[in-house]
Write an enzyme that holds these catalytic residues in place. Sequence first.
Site, PDB file in Angstrom:
ATOM      1  N   ASN A   6      24.159 -11.111  35.318  1.00 10.29           N
ATOM      2  CA  ASN A   6      25.571 -11.277  35.690  1.00 10.29           C
ATOM      3  C   ASN A   6      26.489 -10.212  35.087  1.00 10.29           C
ATOM      4  O   ASN A   6      27.409  -9.742  35.739  1.00 10.29           O
ATOM      5  CB  ASN A   6      26.058 -12.689  35.347  1.00 10.29           C
ATOM      6  CG  ASN A   6      25.978 -12.978  33.872  1.00 10.29           C
ATOM      7  OD1 ASN A   6      25.085 -12.489  33.176  1.00 10.29           O
ATOM      8  ND2 ASN A   6      26.911 -13.746  33.375  1.00 10.29           N
ATOM      9  N   ALA A  58      16.774 -23.411  31.345  1.00 12.37           N
ATOM     10  CA  ALA A  58      15.346 -23.734  31.528  1.00 12.37           C
ATOM     11  C   ALA A  58      14.483 -22.587  30.983  1.00 12.37           C
ATOM     12  O   ALA A  58      13.462 -22.832  30.307  1.00 12.37           O
ATOM     13  CB  ALA A  58      15.051 -23.967  33.007  1.00 12.37           C
ATOM     14  N   THR A  59      14.891 -21.342  31.244  1.00 13.88           N
ATOM     15  CA  THR A  59      14.123 -20.201  30.724  1.00 13.88           C
ATOM     16  C   THR A  59      14.168 -20.203  29.197  1.00 13.88           C
ATOM     17  O   THR A  59      13.153 -19.941  28.535  1.00 13.88           O
ATOM     18  CB  THR A  59      14.698 -18.858  31.248  1.00 13.88           C
ATOM     19  OG1 THR A  59      14.998 -18.994  32.632  1.00 13.88           O
ATOM     20  CG2 THR A  59      13.736 -17.720  31.056  1.00 13.88           C
ATOM     21  N   GLU A  98      21.221 -17.638  24.110  1.00 17.09           N
ATOM     22  CA  GLU A  98      22.545 -17.829  24.730  1.00 17.09           C
ATOM     23  C   GLU A  98      22.293 -18.298  26.155  1.00 17.09           C
ATOM     24  O   GLU A  98      21.809 -17.532  26.982  1.00 17.09           O
ATOM     25  CB  GLU A  98      23.313 -16.494  24.747  1.00 17.09           C
ATOM     26  CG  GLU A  98      23.591 -15.906  23.384  1.00 17.09           C
ATOM     27  CD  GLU A  98      24.572 -16.736  22.574  1.00 17.09           C
ATOM     28  OE1 GLU A  98      25.349 -17.512  23.161  1.00 17.09           O
ATOM     29  OE2 GLU A  98      24.529 -16.628  21.339  1.00 17.09           O
ATOM     30  N   CYS A 137      29.003 -16.873  32.394  1.00 18.85           N
ATOM     31  CA  CYS A 137      28.633 -18.126  31.726  1.00 18.85           C
ATOM     32  C   CYS A 137      29.859 -18.820  31.141  1.00 18.85           C
ATOM     33  O   CYS A 137      29.817 -20.015  30.864  1.00 18.85           O
ATOM     34  CB  CYS A 137      27.605 -17.850  30.643  1.00 18.85           C
ATOM     35  SG  CYS A 137      28.143 -16.545  29.524  1.00 18.85           S
ATOM     36  N   GLU A 144      25.876 -14.931  18.209  1.00 15.84           N
ATOM     37  CA  GLU A 144      25.887 -13.477  18.248  1.00 15.84           C
ATOM     38  C   GLU A 144      27.290 -13.019  17.864  1.00 15.84           C
ATOM     39  O   GLU A 144      28.183 -13.830  17.669  1.00 15.84           O
ATOM     40  CB  GLU A 144      25.534 -13.001  19.661  1.00 15.84           C
ATOM     41  CG  GLU A 144      24.135 -13.420  20.076  1.00 15.84           C
ATOM     42  CD  GLU A 144      23.714 -12.882  21.440  1.00 15.84           C
ATOM     43  OE1 GLU A 144      24.582 -12.639  22.283  1.00 15.84           O
ATOM     44  OE2 GLU A 144      22.501 -12.709  21.636  1.00 15.84           O
TER      45      GLU A 144
HETATM   46  P1  NDP Z   1      17.191 -16.281  33.829  1.00 12.28           P
HETATM   47  O1  NDP Z   1      16.960 -17.264  32.750  1.00 12.28           O
HETATM   48  O2  NDP Z   1      16.511 -16.473  35.117  1.00 12.28           O
HETATM   49  O3  NDP Z   1      16.808 -14.821  33.356  1.00 12.28           O
HETATM   50  C1  NDP Z   1      17.324 -14.202  32.201  1.00 12.28           C
HETATM   51  C2  NDP Z   1      16.380 -13.097  31.777  1.00 12.28           C
HETATM   52  O4  NDP Z   1      15.153 -13.675  31.342  1.00 12.28           O
HETATM   53  C3  NDP Z   1      16.013 -12.127  32.891  1.00 12.28           C
HETATM   54  O5  NDP Z   1      15.819 -10.838  32.356  1.00 12.28           O
HETATM   55  C4  NDP Z   1      14.709 -12.712  33.379  1.00 12.28           C
HETATM   56  O6  NDP Z   1      13.946 -11.780  34.071  1.00 12.28           O
HETATM   57  C5  NDP Z   1      14.073 -13.127  32.072  1.00 12.28           C
HETATM   58  N1  NDP Z   1      13.021 -14.132  32.149  1.00 12.28           N
HETATM   59  C6  NDP Z   1      12.792 -15.045  33.126  1.00 12.28           C
HETATM   60  N2  NDP Z   1      11.689 -15.796  32.819  1.00 12.28           N
HETATM   61  C7  NDP Z   1      11.231 -15.345  31.614  1.00 12.28           C
HETATM   62  C8  NDP Z   1      10.120 -15.699  30.764  1.00 12.28           C
HETATM   63  N3  NDP Z   1       9.260 -16.654  31.099  1.00 12.28           N
HETATM   64  N4  NDP Z   1       9.961 -15.036  29.611  1.00 12.28           N
HETATM   65  C9  NDP Z   1      10.816 -14.062  29.249  1.00 12.28           C
HETATM   66  N5  NDP Z   1      11.860 -13.656  30.016  1.00 12.28           N
HETATM   67  C10 NDP Z   1      12.076 -14.295  31.188  1.00 12.28           C
HETATM   68  O7  NDP Z   1      18.776 -16.208  33.996  1.00 12.28           O
HETATM   69  P2  NDP Z   1      19.572 -15.394  35.093  1.00 12.28           P
HETATM   70  O8  NDP Z   1      19.212 -13.946  35.018  1.00 12.28           O
HETATM   71  O9  NDP Z   1      19.468 -16.114  36.374  1.00 12.28           O
HETATM   72  O10 NDP Z   1      21.056 -15.499  34.502  1.00 12.28           O
HETATM   73  C11 NDP Z   1      21.900 -16.544  34.761  1.00 12.28           C
HETATM   74  C12 NDP Z   1      21.921 -17.512  33.597  1.00 12.28           C
HETATM   75  O11 NDP Z   1      22.293 -16.853  32.396  1.00 12.28           O
HETATM   76  C13 NDP Z   1      22.947 -18.599  33.780  1.00 12.28           C
HETATM   77  O12 NDP Z   1      22.388 -19.829  33.433  1.00 12.28           O
HETATM   78  C14 NDP Z   1      24.036 -18.226  32.798  1.00 12.28           C
HETATM   79  O13 NDP Z   1      24.811 -19.316  32.369  1.00 12.28           O
HETATM   80  C15 NDP Z   1      23.258 -17.627  31.701  1.00 12.28           C
HETATM   81  N6  NDP Z   1      24.116 -16.785  30.889  1.00 12.28           N
HETATM   82  C16 NDP Z   1      24.438 -17.179  29.618  1.00 12.28           C
HETATM   83  C17 NDP Z   1      25.300 -16.431  28.842  1.00 12.28           C
HETATM   84  C18 NDP Z   1      25.622 -16.830  27.448  1.00 12.28           C
HETATM   85  O14 NDP Z   1      26.092 -15.969  26.693  1.00 12.28           O
HETATM   86  N7  NDP Z   1      25.415 -18.050  27.025  1.00 12.28           N
HETATM   87  C19 NDP Z   1      25.910 -15.216  29.375  1.00 12.28           C
HETATM   88  C20 NDP Z   1      25.499 -14.888  30.703  1.00 12.28           C
HETATM   89  C21 NDP Z   1      24.628 -15.660  31.424  1.00 12.28           C
HETATM   90  P3  NDP Z   1      14.094 -11.644  35.686  1.00 12.28           P
HETATM   91  O15 NDP Z   1      15.539 -11.682  36.026  1.00 12.28           O
HETATM   92  O16 NDP Z   1      13.500 -10.334  35.916  1.00 12.28           O
HETATM   93  O17 NDP Z   1      13.348 -12.801  36.241  1.00 12.28           O
END
Ligand code: NDP
Length: 479
Positions: free
Chosen positions: A150, A229-230, A248, A282, A460
């Site tokens: 994002n 979930a991730t 986060e 987020c 952070e």
């Molecule tokens: P994801 O959890 O799908 O992915 C985040 C990152 O993790 C990506 O680089 C993804 O790779 C990677 N990833 C996915 N599965 C695994 C795994 N099993 N092991 C290690 N890495 C993995 O989130 P999104 O990219 O869809 O982002 C949206 C989410 O992020 C929303 O829920 C949002 O709220 C949250 N968010 C939280 C923030 C905060 O500061 N609290 C700030 C911004 C967003 P790939 O994309 O290549 O699958």
Amino acid sequence: MNIKNYINGEFKNPILDNWIDNYNPSNGIIYGQIPDSTKEDVENAYSAAKSAFSSWSQTTLEERSRILIKISELLEANLQRFAEAESKDNGKPVSLAKAVDIPRAASNFRFFGNAITQFASESHESVGQQAVNYTLRQPIGVVGCISPWNLPLYLFTWKIAPALAAGNCVVAKPSEVTPMTAYLLGEICNEAGLPKGVLNIVHGLGGSTGQAIVEHPNIKAISFTGGTATGAHIAKVAAPMFKKLSLELGGKNPNIIFADCDYEDMLNTTVRSSFANQGQICLCGSRIFVEQSIYDKFKSDFVNKVKALKVGHPSQKDTNIGALVSKPHLEKVKEYIQIAKDENGTILCGGNEVTITNYENGYYLEPTVIEVQNDNCRVNQEEIFGPVVTIMPFSNEDQVLQMANKVKYGLSATLWTNDLKRTMRMSNQLQAGIVWVNTWMMRDLRTPFGGVKASGVGREGGFEALRFFTEAKNVCIKY
Ligand code: NDP
């Protein structure tokens, strides 16, 4: 354009030569490919980082600081190029990437370049025991940084900059959906004179490349931003190896509006806190609660302002809402609009896909306001992460506090009121890592950033980040 991995200061194809398509969300066209990296690529990145560690961790703070600030300056010098690349990859308006994403990425490097020169640890004199204790803050070694799509470069650098400043070497993975600016960052790091292997960027899918970073037994800490979930999955994989973890995660943040607020300021900021970056932040205030006495007026004024937002191609200057990041994400957000209808929510405006002439296959959606009757409904409880907000009235402080806290998340909350005592009462009781009063997303990089409950673990920002990326060692000397 093909993106490559950045390992040991060089740009490399993935070992197995497998590639993933990269889409431009503004027109739905594949415009490049990125490495589908495997465990072996991650291993190479780890080896480069490990080799670089002894020298980087012993590099003076002044020198580390100088290089990080140089990276920051080069990002600023390349603002237009990076902003256009970010917009093309993510769908966000170029104007937003230029005003927020890239300047903030530059600030991250500058801030931590300066912060490390001020980072100090404590000493404790054990009076009466002829002993003195001091604390060393030592870099961890090789650490992993994984970031979402994002705010691609903004969040990627928010992790990398403190990790490097603290003397660690890094294996990092951006989201496979938005890899471009992370790729370009490699060039800038070389130009700034960052030694080879100190930062390594591996591209690929979360479930394979990301998983390989988390599973790697010698990558001792993981800083992750992404979905809840991730995050839960990563915590499970990392726990048996006792890795340090900073998570986060998602949010479903309340925006609480009292009748005594500064109305115009609140209204304009609420449009932004609802729909900035297509609602894909987020911290967006996706649940709007309005005090009953001004509810009808707010509803009408807010809906009028939202209807006036222009959905358009990200490169057009007057675009307020660009494209959503991907086709699957657009489908997910549309499903939630259907769920709202099924749950008897009232769509006050928006709810439909938008077709932009010449960009008919882009992923555009109208900003959508849903009036809900009951705060327990799914659209009010689950993270949608798109241009969709819910609104509902409340009658008193206790009621709204209860509704605000009745979600599994606890990232941020926004409060609009001019009553100081109420501000203090509510701020104390809101279950969130950040409470904004009469503002939204105002950031001071020295402050702790993070969430409670399902929004994450750890903080952070500022010295919190430098503490995360170092191990504290107590040395006790008896004299
Ligand atoms: P994801 O959890 O799908 O992915 C985040 C990152 O993790 C990506 O680089 C993804 O790779 C990677 N990833 C996915 N599965 C695994 C795994 N099993 N092991 C290690 N890495 C993995 O989130 P999104 O990219 O869809 O982002 C949206 C989410 O992020 C929303 O829920 C949002 O709220 C949250 N968010 C939280 C923030 C905060 O500061 N609290 C700030 C911004 C967003 P790939 O994309 O290549 O699958």
